[in-house]
Design a protein around this motif. Structure first.
Motif, mmCIF file in Angstrom:
data_model
loop_
_atom_site.group_PDB
_atom_site.id
_atom_site.type_symbol
_atom_site.label_atom_id
_atom_site.label_comp_id
_atom_site.label_asym_id
_atom_site.label_seq_id
_atom_site.Cartn_x
_atom_site.Cartn_y
_atom_site.Cartn_z
ATOM 1 N N LEU A 6 0.808 -1.212 0.000
ATOM 2 C CA LEU A 6 0.000 0.000 0.000
ATOM 3 C C LEU A 6 0.851 1.276 0.000
ATOM 4 O O LEU A 6 0.315 2.374 -0.025
ATOM 5 N N TYR A 7 2.160 1.117 0.028
ATOM 6 C CA TYR A 7 3.079 2.259 0.095
ATOM 7 C C TYR A 7 2.863 3.070 1.368
ATOM 8 O O TYR A 7 3.154 4.252 1.406
ATOM 9 N N ASN A 8 2.363 2.406 2.426
ATOM 10 C CA ASN A 8 2.278 3.072 3.718
ATOM 11 C C ASN A 8 3.625 2.854 4.403
ATOM 12 O O ASN A 8 3.764 2.063 5.334
ATOM 13 N N LEU A 9 4.631 3.564 3.936
ATOM 14 C CA LEU A 9 6.009 3.258 4.302
ATOM 15 C C LEU A 9 6.361 3.685 5.724
ATOM 16 O O LEU A 9 7.209 3.067 6.359
ATOM 17 N N ASP A 10 5.722 4.731 6.219
ATOM 18 C CA ASP A 10 6.006 5.159 7.589
ATOM 19 C C ASP A 10 5.604 4.074 8.588
ATOM 20 O O ASP A 10 6.371 3.728 9.489
ATOM 21 N N ALA A 11 4.385 3.541 8.409
ATOM 22 C CA ALA A 11 3.922 2.473 9.299
ATOM 23 C C ALA A 11 4.765 1.221 9.123
ATOM 24 O O ALA A 11 5.101 0.528 10.094
ATOM 25 N N ALA A 12 5.125 0.914 7.884
ATOM 26 C CA ALA A 12 5.952 -0.264 7.618
ATOM 27 C C ALA A 12 7.318 -0.128 8.293
ATOM 28 O O ALA A 12 7.841 -1.093 8.872
ATOM 29 N N ALA A 13 7.889 1.062 8.232
ATOM 30 C CA ALA A 13 9.200 1.292 8.839
ATOM 31 C C ALA A 13 9.140 1.137 10.353
ATOM 32 O O ALA A 13 10.059 0.579 10.977
ATOM 33 N N GLU A 14 8.067 1.640 10.960
ATOM 34 C CA GLU A 14 7.917 1.510 12.416
ATOM 35 C C GLU A 14 7.832 0.040 12.821
ATOM 36 O O GLU A 14 8.422 -0.376 13.821
ATOM 37 N N ARG A 17 11.310 -1.502 12.592
ATOM 38 C CA ARG A 17 12.192 -1.140 13.701
ATOM 39 C C ARG A 17 11.990 -2.090 14.881
ATOM 40 O O ARG A 17 12.929 -2.405 15.616
ATOM 41 N N LEU A 18 10.758 -2.551 15.060
ATOM 42 C CA LEU A 18 10.469 -3.495 16.140
ATOM 43 C C LEU A 18 10.798 -4.931 15.732
ATOM 44 O O LEU A 18 11.209 -5.741 16.562
ATOM 45 N N ALA A 19 10.641 -5.213 14.426
ATOM 46 C CA ALA A 19 10.820 -6.583 13.938
ATOM 47 C C ALA A 19 12.232 -7.112 14.155
ATOM 48 O O ALA A 19 12.442 -8.312 14.321
ATOM 49 N N ILE A 20 13.230 -6.201 14.148
ATOM 50 C CA ILE A 20 14.614 -6.677 14.282
ATOM 51 C C ILE A 20 14.890 -7.281 15.663
ATOM 52 O O ILE A 20 15.896 -7.965 15.848
ATOM 53 N N ALA A 30 15.076 -9.937 7.714
ATOM 54 C CA ALA A 30 16.014 -9.179 6.893
ATOM 55 C C ALA A 30 15.402 -8.815 5.542
ATOM 56 O O ALA A 30 15.551 -7.684 5.057
ATOM 57 N N GLU A 31 14.697 -9.757 4.923
ATOM 58 C CA GLU A 31 14.070 -9.496 3.619
ATOM 59 C C GLU A 31 13.003 -8.420 3.730
ATOM 60 O O GLU A 31 12.826 -7.602 2.814
ATOM 61 N N THR A 32 12.273 -8.394 4.863
ATOM 62 C CA THR A 32 11.277 -7.351 5.086
ATOM 63 C C THR A 32 11.945 -5.977 5.208
ATOM 64 O O THR A 32 11.490 -4.993 4.628
ATOM 65 N N CYS A 33 13.053 -5.934 5.938
ATOM 66 C CA CYS A 33 13.793 -4.672 6.096
ATOM 67 C C CYS A 33 14.318 -4.176 4.746
ATOM 68 O O CYS A 33 14.256 -2.977 4.446
ATOM 69 N N VAL A 34 14.819 -5.094 3.926
ATOM 70 C CA VAL A 34 15.308 -4.732 2.593
ATOM 71 C C VAL A 34 14.174 -4.156 1.754
ATOM 72 O O VAL A 34 14.332 -3.140 1.069
ATOM 73 N N ALA A 35 13.003 -4.810 1.809
ATOM 74 C CA ALA A 35 11.852 -4.370 1.014
ATOM 75 C C ALA A 35 11.426 -2.952 1.397
ATOM 76 O O ALA A 35 11.075 -2.141 0.530
ATOM 77 N N ILE A 36 11.457 -2.640 2.698
ATOM 78 C CA ILE A 36 11.038 -1.307 3.153
ATOM 79 C C ILE A 36 12.035 -0.244 2.684
ATOM 80 O O ILE A 36 11.642 0.809 2.153
ATOM 81 N N LEU A 52 17.067 4.620 8.381
ATOM 82 C CA LEU A 52 16.644 3.277 8.757
ATOM 83 C C LEU A 52 17.819 2.303 8.667
ATOM 84 O O LEU A 52 17.986 1.430 9.525
ATOM 85 N N PHE A 53 18.636 2.473 7.644
ATOM 86 C CA PHE A 53 19.805 1.609 7.486
ATOM 87 C C PHE A 53 20.757 1.767 8.672
ATOM 88 O O PHE A 53 21.265 0.774 9.226
ATOM 89 N N HIS A 54 21.015 3.015 9.077
ATOM 90 C CA HIS A 54 21.903 3.255 10.206
ATOM 91 C C HIS A 54 21.303 2.704 11.507
ATOM 92 O O HIS A 54 22.041 2.209 12.379
ATOM 93 N N TYR A 55 19.980 2.777 11.621
ATOM 94 C CA TYR A 55 19.311 2.209 12.792
ATOM 95 C C TYR A 55 19.551 0.698 12.858
ATOM 96 O O TYR A 55 19.888 0.158 13.915
ATOM 97 N N TYR A 56 19.387 0.032 11.711
ATOM 98 C CA TYR A 56 19.629 -1.406 11.661
ATOM 99 C C TYR A 56 21.080 -1.727 12.017
ATOM 100 O O TYR A 56 21.364 -2.686 12.740
ATOM 101 N N ALA A 57 22.000 -0.934 11.495
ATOM 102 C CA ALA A 57 23.424 -1.181 11.714
ATOM 103 C C ALA A 57 23.774 -1.111 13.201
ATOM 104 O O ALA A 57 24.650 -1.853 13.681
#
Length: 350
Positions: A6-14, A17-20, A30-36, A52-57
């Motif tokens: 749905l391109y609701n990227l803000d909600a997807a990103a949030e 951040r919890l999924a990791i 990891a594949e979900t994070c790549v997709a976002i 988001l990348f730096h957050y994951y790192a």
């Protein structure tokens, strides 16, 4: 993944951040994070993607997420023209024996060619994928080095990838048009059609664009008709094929012909929502809001796909432009309703 659709990227990103921190399948996470991150890059939200990348790192328990997410970040840096930063990140992961994806390598090769560093591109990425031949061939053609371009083309023809060869033929065809050698260009096109018994959608779309760009309308329509006849084969006709000719009709002011092409095509393509989105956008651009509403409503009524946020946004912007604020608000609210309905239908099917 539903929010990404749905391109609701803000909600997807949030959620990501919890999924990791989850204890589930690390590869799926990891594949979900790549997709976002890749969706953010596609939407040109580069700063959000980098954050988001730096957050994951810094936060992820495993290097897997950072390793896989490096590819869309490299592509994003290339998109922004930050080529040296992209190469530095690529080298960083290469030294750790974590080679980024071939898509990232193709983006780097394209960036180097665009920057006039074609020899460096060949040195680093010559054997990445057959698709890289097209990047190098176009680069040499743009430099006027026909001999080197043809040498690469002959190498490519030794492969069994007829689709990539046909796409490269379209590059030579365009080169001759640019040189105002129309006869040579058409000779290149016709010989390609004779050489390959089957031309798939990616290459055929490339030929369509070149024919239309250089005024060969009759030949473009003939090719499109031939593609449409084979539209039941998804590899020979896709939503881009439909959109190219719909756009051409709108450009000429032939709205009814555009709708006719859409109706003939949309039932055969594997991603019909892309054809709907394009048609709705074209109607909105022409201030034909009632027609856009008609196809938007039709799109919403479908069982197994739904409008994404860019489509909703197009309708919302059109309503705002017309001063129909209540309809704009209603459209925003429909996004959530659509996602819930889609999930419910999927559950019922399962």
């Amino acid at each position: 993944m539903m929010l990404i659709k749905l391109y609701n990227l803000d909600a997807a990103a949030e959620q990501a951040r919890l999924a990791i921190f989850s204890t589930g399948n690390p590869l799926l996470t990891a594949e979900t994070c790549v997709a976002i991150i890749d969706a953010m890059r596609s939407d040109r939200r580069y700063s959000d993607a980098y954050d988001l990348f730096h957050y994951y790192a810094h936060k992820a328990k495993s290097d897997l997420i950072t390793n896989l997410c490096s590819s869309p970040i490299i592509i994003a840096l290339c998109d922004e023209g930050k080529l040296d930063e992209a190469l530095e990140l690529y080298t960083h992961f290469l030294l750790r024996n974590r080679r980024p994806s071939y898509r990232a390598q193709l983006a780097l090769a394209q960036g180097l060619v665009d920057a006039g560093r074609i020899d460096e591109a060949i040195d680093k990425f010559y054997c990445v994928d057959r698709s890289v031949y097209g990047i190098f061939i176009r680069g040499f053609l743009d430099l006027g080095n026909l001999e080197r371009a043809n040498q690469l083309f002959q190498e490519l023809k030794l492969s069994d990838d007829s689709d990539t060869v046909a796409q490269a033929s379209a590059m030579f065809m365009e080169h001759w048009f640019k040189q105002e050698m129309d006869e040579k260009a058409m000779e290149c096109y016709l010989s390609s059609k004779e050489e390959f018994s089957e031309i798939y959608a990616t290459a055929a779309n490339a030929f369509l664009k070149v024919l239309l760009r250089y005024g060969k309308k009759k030949e473009a329509w003939l090719l499109f008709s031939q593609m449409l006849e084979q539209s039941k084969c998804p590899r020979k006709f896709d939503s881009e094929s439909c959109n190219i000719m719909v756009d051409e009709c709108f450009k000429l002011g032939k709205i009814s012909e555009a709708v006719e092409i859409f109706h003939k095509s949309v039932g055969t393509v594997s991603h019909p929502q892309l054809a709907y989105r394009n048609l709705i956008t074209k109607f909105c651009e022409q201030d034909l809001l009632s027609e856009a509403e008609q196809f938007f409503a039709e799109m919403c009524s479908k069982k197994f796909f739904l409008p994404d946020v860019p489509t909703y946004r197009t309708m919302m912007d059109a309503y705002v432009k017309k001063g129909r604020v209540s309809d704009a608000v209603k459209t925003v609210n429909q996004t959530l309703d659509a996602s819930l309905n889609y999930i419910a239908k999927k559950v019922i099917v399962v």
